[in-house]
Scaffold this active site. Structure first.
Site, PDB file in Angstrom:
ATOM      1  N   ASN A   1      41.177  27.271  59.737  1.00 14.15           N
ATOM      2  CA  ASN A   1      41.597  26.442  60.993  1.00 14.15           C
ATOM      3  C   ASN A   1      40.677  25.320  61.225  1.00 14.15           C
ATOM      4  O   ASN A   1      39.201  25.441  60.982  1.00 14.15           O
ATOM      5  CB  ASN A   1      41.100  27.415  62.345  1.00 14.15           C
ATOM      6  CG  ASN A   1      41.789  26.635  63.477  1.00 14.15           C
ATOM      7  OD1 ASN A   1      42.681  26.015  63.867  1.00 14.15           O
ATOM      8  ND2 ASN A   1      40.804  26.731  64.520  1.00 14.15           N
TER       9      ASN A   1
ATOM     10  N   HIS B   1      38.874  22.888  64.164  1.00 14.96           N
ATOM     11  CA  HIS B   1      38.507  22.875  65.483  1.00 14.96           C
ATOM     12  C   HIS B   1      37.778  21.523  65.699  1.00 14.96           C
ATOM     13  O   HIS B   1      36.966  21.209  65.042  1.00 14.96           O
ATOM     14  CB  HIS B   1      37.702  24.013  65.826  1.00 14.96           C
ATOM     15  CG  HIS B   1      37.398  24.080  67.445  1.00 14.96           C
ATOM     16  ND1 HIS B   1      38.499  24.533  68.252  1.00 14.96           N
ATOM     17  CD2 HIS B   1      36.491  23.830  68.136  1.00 14.96           C
ATOM     18  CE1 HIS B   1      37.903  24.365  69.672  1.00 14.96           C
ATOM     19  NE2 HIS B   1      36.845  23.846  69.593  1.00 14.96           N
TER      20      HIS B   1
HETATM   21  C1  GRF Z   1      43.748  17.906  67.105  1.00 13.40           C
HETATM   22  O1  GRF Z   1      42.947  17.264  68.263  1.00 13.40           O
HETATM   23  C2  GRF Z   1      43.005  18.469  66.296  1.00 13.40           C
HETATM   24  O2  GRF Z   1      41.525  18.749  66.446  1.00 13.40           O
HETATM   25  C3  GRF Z   1      43.525  19.985  66.853  1.00 13.40           C
HETATM   26  O3  GRF Z   1      44.607  19.756  67.346  1.00 13.40           O
HETATM   27  C4  GRF Z   1      44.877  18.421  67.734  1.00 13.40           C
HETATM   28  C5  GRF Z   1      46.245  17.794  66.981  1.00 13.40           C
HETATM   29  O4  GRF Z   1      46.038  17.642  65.678  1.00 13.40           O
HETATM   30  N1  GRF Z   1      43.170  20.999  65.975  1.00 13.40           N
HETATM   31  P1  GRF Z   1      47.287  16.981  64.717  1.00 13.40           P
HETATM   32  O5  GRF Z   1      47.441  15.421  64.842  1.00 13.40           O
HETATM   33  O6  GRF Z   1      48.626  17.529  65.285  1.00 13.40           O
HETATM   34  O7  GRF Z   1      46.767  17.441  63.335  1.00 13.40           O
END
Ligand code: GRF
Length: 199
Positions: free
Chosen positions: A108, A110
């Site tokens: 994952n 984060h």
């Molecule tokens: C981002 O803030 C990421 O840090 C978190 O989910 C959010 C959306 O990410 N894990 P993405 O643009 O859908 O990859």
């Protein structure tokens, strides 16, 4: 070849970073075999389809019980036969059946330096709001293995990002994505691919 299934819920910029890393050759011996979203409107699904990648929606709303959703999610993963499951902005609590089936093979991303600003309730913009609220000067992103807890599995990689005067949560989120998430997620997958090649 490391086969990965990427689970998404939103814009898919982390998925795009993986796609771009594979296309540029920076990320070798990795193939995205399926993209799964809980959200039928996730632009991440569009990004996958644009690349001809198998993109499926498994929505909790399509099932009468959570257990049925959990089984359908596991079935969808098993159909793709991934070596690694990558959670990239996936806003679903990973059910026990999936953790057990893919123990040690789920990672994952984060958007903070764990153990800061993580755990239940810390996702998306809320993470950056908390960092700004606390007044930290450095934040960043973390890639970690997923276990039964929330953001509690072993850490694989982290990258620090400066918090700047006048940052809003949105500005900080973008900087953390650009300067950390989109770099360490593909790099972490590459590390695992290399380790898998050696076995
Ligand atoms: C981002 O803030 C990421 O840090 C978190 O989910 C959010 C959306 O990410 N894990 P993405 O643009 O859908 O990859």
């Amino acid at each position: 070849m490391l086969k990965i299934a990427v689970c998404v819920s939103g814009g898919g910029t982390n998925l795009q970073a993986i796609i771009d890393s594979i296309k540029s050759g920076r990320l070798e011996n990795v193939e995205i075999v399926r993209v799964i979203s809980n959200n039928p409107n996730a632009y991440a699904l569009e990004r996958a389809r644009n690349e001809g990648i198998d993109a499926v929606c498994v929505s909790p709303k399509s099932f009468s019980t959570r257990d049925e959703f959990n089984s359908a999610l596991l079935d969808s993963l098993n159909e793709a036969k991934p070596d690694l499951v990558v959670l990239a902005g996936f806003l679903v609590v990973i059910p026990k059946n999936v953790i057990e089936a893919y123990r040690g093979r789920i990672i994952n991303i984060h958007p903070s330096l764990i153990p800061s600003f993580c755990g239940t309730g810390y996702y998306g913009l809320k993470v950056h709001e908390a960092a700004l609220q606390r007044g930290v000067k450095i934040t960043g992103a973390t890639v970690h293995y997923v276990d039964e807890g929330t953001d509690t599995g072993p850490i694989i990689m982290q990258k620090a990002v400066e918090v700047k005067e006048g940052d809003t949560p949105e500005i900080l989120q973008r900087r953390v994505m650009e300067q950390a998430e989109w770099i360490i997620l593909p790099e972490s997958i590459g590390l695992i691919a290399k380790e898998t090649e050696k076995k």
